[in-house]
Motif scaffolding. Structure first.
Motif, PDB file in Angstrom:
ATOM      1  N   VAL A 214       0.848  -1.198   0.000  1.00  0.00           N
ATOM      2  CA  VAL A 214       0.000   0.000   0.000  1.00  0.00           C
ATOM      3  C   VAL A 214       0.881   1.244   0.000  1.00  0.00           C
ATOM      4  O   VAL A 214       1.690   1.448   0.910  1.00  0.00           O
ATOM      5  CB  VAL A 214      -0.935   0.014   1.219  1.00  0.00           C
ATOM      6  CG1 VAL A 214      -1.809   1.272   1.204  1.00  0.00           C
ATOM      7  CG2 VAL A 214      -1.815  -1.243   1.228  1.00  0.00           C
ATOM      8  N   MET A 215       0.710   2.066  -1.028  1.00  0.00           N
ATOM      9  CA  MET A 215       1.480   3.298  -1.183  1.00  0.00           C
ATOM     10  C   MET A 215       0.596   4.466  -0.778  1.00  0.00           C
ATOM     11  O   MET A 215      -0.391   4.762  -1.456  1.00  0.00           O
ATOM     12  CB  MET A 215       1.895   3.428  -2.645  1.00  0.00           C
ATOM     13  CG  MET A 215       2.826   4.574  -2.948  1.00  0.00           C
ATOM     14  SD  MET A 215       4.501   4.241  -2.420  1.00  0.00           S
ATOM     15  CE  MET A 215       4.688   5.554  -1.221  1.00  0.00           C
ATOM     16  N   MET A 216       0.942   5.101   0.340  1.00  0.00           N
ATOM     17  CA  MET A 216       0.174   6.251   0.820  1.00  0.00           C
ATOM     18  C   MET A 216       0.778   7.520   0.207  1.00  0.00           C
ATOM     19  O   MET A 216       1.852   7.968   0.607  1.00  0.00           O
ATOM     20  CB  MET A 216       0.222   6.321   2.337  1.00  0.00           C
ATOM     21  CG  MET A 216      -0.326   5.083   3.048  1.00  0.00           C
ATOM     22  SD  MET A 216      -2.104   4.830   2.798  1.00  0.00           S
ATOM     23  CE  MET A 216      -2.747   6.258   3.679  1.00  0.00           C
ATOM     24  N   CYS A 217       0.108   8.068  -0.792  1.00  0.00           N
ATOM     25  CA  CYS A 217       0.613   9.248  -1.504  1.00  0.00           C
ATOM     26  C   CYS A 217       0.111  10.506  -0.790  1.00  0.00           C
ATOM     27  O   CYS A 217      -0.624  11.332  -1.350  1.00  0.00           O
ATOM     28  CB  CYS A 217       0.157   9.221  -2.954  1.00  0.00           C
ATOM     29  SG  CYS A 217       0.551   7.694  -3.821  1.00  0.00           S
ATOM     30  N   ASP A 218       0.497  10.622   0.465  1.00  0.00           N
ATOM     31  CA  ASP A 218       0.014  11.679   1.349  1.00  0.00           C
ATOM     32  C   ASP A 218       1.072  12.781   1.423  1.00  0.00           C
ATOM     33  O   ASP A 218       2.193  12.531   1.870  1.00  0.00           O
ATOM     34  CB  ASP A 218      -0.221  11.090   2.742  1.00  0.00           C
ATOM     35  CG  ASP A 218      -0.856  12.077   3.699  1.00  0.00           C
ATOM     36  OD1 ASP A 218      -0.828  13.289   3.418  1.00  0.00           O
ATOM     37  OD2 ASP A 218      -1.366  11.636   4.742  1.00  0.00           O
ATOM     38  N   PRO A 219       0.759  13.994   0.973  1.00  0.00           N
ATOM     39  CA  PRO A 219       1.784  15.042   0.971  1.00  0.00           C
ATOM     40  C   PRO A 219       2.321  15.361   2.367  1.00  0.00           C
ATOM     41  O   PRO A 219       3.415  15.913   2.495  1.00  0.00           O
ATOM     42  CB  PRO A 219       1.069  16.246   0.347  1.00  0.00           C
ATOM     43  CG  PRO A 219      -0.382  15.947   0.468  1.00  0.00           C
ATOM     44  CD  PRO A 219      -0.527  14.466   0.421  1.00  0.00           C
ATOM     45  N   ALA A 220       1.568  14.993   3.407  1.00  0.00           N
ATOM     46  CA  ALA A 220       2.087  15.201   4.762  1.00  0.00           C
ATOM     47  C   ALA A 220       3.259  14.266   5.061  1.00  0.00           C
ATOM     48  O   ALA A 220       4.156  14.620   5.824  1.00  0.00           O
ATOM     49  CB  ALA A 220       0.970  14.989   5.788  1.00  0.00           C
ATOM     50  N   ARG A 221       3.250  13.074   4.477  1.00  0.00           N
ATOM     51  CA  ARG A 221       4.347  12.108   4.631  1.00  0.00           C
ATOM     52  C   ARG A 221       4.070  10.915   3.707  1.00  0.00           C
ATOM     53  O   ARG A 221       3.364   9.988   4.081  1.00  0.00           O
ATOM     54  CB  ARG A 221       4.436  11.607   6.064  1.00  0.00           C
ATOM     55  CG  ARG A 221       5.358  10.371   6.240  1.00  0.00           C
ATOM     56  CD  ARG A 221       6.784  10.714   6.482  1.00  0.00           C
ATOM     57  NE  ARG A 221       6.966  11.384   7.760  1.00  0.00           N
ATOM     58  CZ  ARG A 221       8.089  11.991   8.111  1.00  0.00           C
ATOM     59  NH1 ARG A 221       9.129  12.013   7.280  1.00  0.00           N
ATOM     60  NH2 ARG A 221       8.197  12.599   9.275  1.00  0.00           N
ATOM     61  N   PRO A 222       4.579  10.923   2.476  1.00  0.00           N
ATOM     62  CA  PRO A 222       4.442   9.736   1.634  1.00  0.00           C
ATOM     63  C   PRO A 222       5.047   8.514   2.341  1.00  0.00           C
ATOM     64  O   PRO A 222       6.110   8.614   2.980  1.00  0.00           O
ATOM     65  CB  PRO A 222       5.221  10.101   0.373  1.00  0.00           C
ATOM     66  CG  PRO A 222       5.171  11.604   0.329  1.00  0.00           C
ATOM     67  CD  PRO A 222       5.247  12.034   1.764  1.00  0.00           C
ATOM     68  N   ALA A 223       4.357   7.389   2.234  1.00  0.00           N
ATOM     69  CA  ALA A 223       4.820   6.186   2.925  1.00  0.00           C
ATOM     70  C   ALA A 223       4.304   4.945   2.211  1.00  0.00           C
ATOM     71  O   ALA A 223       3.268   4.985   1.539  1.00  0.00           O
ATOM     72  CB  ALA A 223       4.335   6.174   4.378  1.00  0.00           C
ATOM     73  N   THR A 224       5.041   3.857   2.352  1.00  0.00           N
ATOM     74  CA  THR A 224       4.614   2.565   1.817  1.00  0.00           C
ATOM     75  C   THR A 224       4.563   1.566   2.948  1.00  0.00           C
ATOM     76  O   THR A 224       5.458   1.527   3.797  1.00  0.00           O
ATOM     77  CB  THR A 224       5.615   2.039   0.765  1.00  0.00           C
ATOM     78  OG1 THR A 224       5.868   3.050  -0.199  1.00  0.00           O
ATOM     79  CG2 THR A 224       5.065   0.823   0.046  1.00  0.00           C
ATOM     80  N   VAL A 225       3.521   0.740   2.937  1.00  0.00           N
ATOM     81  CA  VAL A 225       3.413  -0.367   3.883  1.00  0.00           C
ATOM     82  C   VAL A 225       3.468  -1.653   3.072  1.00  0.00           C
ATOM     83  O   VAL A 225       2.669  -1.846   2.148  1.00  0.00           O
ATOM     84  CB  VAL A 225       2.095  -0.304   4.675  1.00  0.00           C
ATOM     85  CG1 VAL A 225       2.097  -1.363   5.783  1.00  0.00           C
ATOM     86  CG2 VAL A 225       1.889   1.074   5.262  1.00  0.00           C
TER      87      VAL A 225
END
Length: 498
Positions: A214-225
């Motif tokens: 899961v790729m969280m394309c969140d401008p606050a903090r991009p992250a992958t789980v």
């Protein structure tokens, strides 16, 4: 003199040795470290790699520690799904699930253990590469071991010695920078329960967040789980412009980042390290009798998990050609097809990963919202895409250019007895024909594959398909003409379009 010296015994070097040794070539592997690196680095590979493990007789060793998962999910700034590359309920034309996760220390141990099964493979630990020289007959490799300088000679060298590749540097080969560099914190943990996700919208029916990358394309903090085998999980967090690498690796900062995903779930941090995700490709993959492979030849942003897959494709490409020269008298010129085949392949996937990286790493909320709308619109036009679709066909090199499906990966249907096609027909070159064919051809209508190969031929309106030892289609058409062209190409000085 050895047939091949492999420098570096990570997964790519170890796989090269197994592929070559199984073909009867004499192989020596030089590895700088005396012990396995004990922590996970690469975590993902795909169906094509599983098929190569079949080819090499290592599948029974590695498969029990592989975990099949369900693909990739990209989530936008509004916590709604923007792109889904899932595989649940979809056919498996190549016989294996599209995505597998593994634990690299286990995986490397399995590949080394397989040396005993695959011929004359020698492994020298604590061998630190010093220099090399080459002439028309072979390569002399000098290395330090136990405080002494030693040397050996081999017909060819495969340098699988990593992104900092001392061999590449010794050869003076430069890297083509594809203009992508972002700092990320990579954290591995052992967890005793499910990952806690925020409330997400648009998750497709049947999609299990615990089984997706899961790729969280969140401008606050991009992250992958990232799911892993058994209780292993990985997080990748983009570092923000004001953040310091060393500061973010401090135990309390790592714990805070991971803890947000592990609400009341016991977990133990195994490793935290910062990386610069790069897109880099060596300008020259072959210098005389020396070939760069894996991270020595290219570095791929990890957004589709293709970094290690690239390296294993590299050595599969080299291995069948080297075996053809040693065992069958093929002209050494066929090795000049290595870079023309692999370089565009790698650049195509790196291009897709860099493009994804650019939108994943967007930190401007307004631009992120525009991105989400754009990608949702694009995804609506590409329903059903998977990461397998990113892999292009081989367009130039040792293929019958211009014939339907040349350069594509050939299918591996499941047979009626539960085995896979390669388990029945074997390895090496395979000629499948619609009806009668030359001696050694495999008649599609007689295969217990529920008509899969016959349907493949019908869909392309061809009488025969000749498949290379690395499972790519050499060409399609008349069986006799395909064999004649293959044999001519094996024995002539090839003029390969760069």
């Amino acid at each position: 003199m050895f047939d091949v010296a492999v420098i570096g015994c990570g997964p790519v070097g170890a796989m090269a040795a197994n592929l070559l040794g199984r073909q009867g070539l004499s192989v020596i592997v030089l590895e700088k470290e005396t012990e396995h690196y004990p922590l996970p680095r690469a975590v993902h590979l795909d169906h094509e790699m599983m098929r190569l493990f079949q080819s090499t007789g290592v599948i029974d060793r590695v498969e029990p520690d592989m975990v099949a998962t369900d693909g990739h999910l990209h989530v936008g700034a509004d916590h709604g799904v923007i792109r889904y590359m899932g595989t649940v309920g979809k056919p498996r034309p190549f016989g294996w699930a599209n995505d597998y996760f593994f634990y690299q220390p286990e995986f490397e141990a399995h590949l080394r253990a397989a040396f005993a099964d695959n011929g004359r493979i020698g492994l020298v630990l604590g061998a630190d590469f010093s220099s090399l020289s080459q002439d028309d007959d072979g390569v002399t490799v000098t290395y330090a071991q136990d405080g002494a300088q030693r040397s050996l000679t081999a017909r060819w060298v495969i340098a699988a010695d990593g992104s900092r590749s001392p061999v590449r540097k010794a050869l003076g080969v430069k890297l083509d920078d594809l203009d992508f560099e972002e700092p990320w914190l990579v954290v591995d943990a052992e967890v005793e329960g499910p990952v806690t996700f925020p409330d997400l919208t648009g998750v497709p029916e049947g999609a299990d967040l615990q089984r997706l990358s899961v790729m969280m394309c969140d401008p606050a903090r991009p992250a992958t789980v990232v799911p892993g085998r058994r209780n292993h999980r990985r997080w990748e967090f983009m570092l923000l412009p004001h953040e310091d690498d060393a500061e973010m690796m401090r135990e309390e900062n790592v714990a805070a980042l991971v803890g947000a995903w592990m609400k009341d779930v016991p977990h133990k941090i195994v490793r935290a390290a910062t990386y610069r995700f790069h897109g880099l490709v060596a300008e020259q993959w072959q210098v005389g009798r020396v070939f760069l492979a894996g991270d020595a030849a290219h570095q791929t942003p990890p957004f589709f998990g293709q970094g290690m897959c690239h390296g294993l494709r590299d050595v599969a490409n080299l291995a069948w050609k080297m075996a053809a020269i040693v065992n069958d008298g093929a002209d050494e010129a066929i090795l000049t097809t290595y870079q023309p085949e692999r370089d565009p392949h790698v650049r195509g996937v790196i291009g897709a990963a860099v493009a994804a990286g650019r939108y994943i790493c967007e930190l401007d909320p307004a631009k992120a919202a525009e991105r989400d709308a754009s990608i949702r619109a694009q995804s609506a036009q590409k329903q059903g895409e998977t990461a397998a679709d990113l892999i292009p066909a081989i367009a130039t090199g040792f293929v019958a250019q211009g014939t339907p499906a040349a350069g594509q990966r050939f299918i591996q249907p499941i047979l009626t007895d539960g085995r896979k096609l390669d388990d029945l027909v074997g390895q090496g070159w395979r000629l499948f024909v619609r009806d009668n064919g030359p001696e050694g051809a495999i008649t599609a209508s007689e295969l217990p594959d529920n008509g899969a190969v016959q349907q493949w031929l019908d869909a392309r309106e061809v009488e025969a398909v000749l498949v290379r030892p690395d499972h790519y289609v050499f060409g399609t058409g008349s069986a006799a003409e395909l064999l004649a062209l293959r044999d001519a190409m094996l024995r002539q000085k090839l003029e390969i379009a760069a």
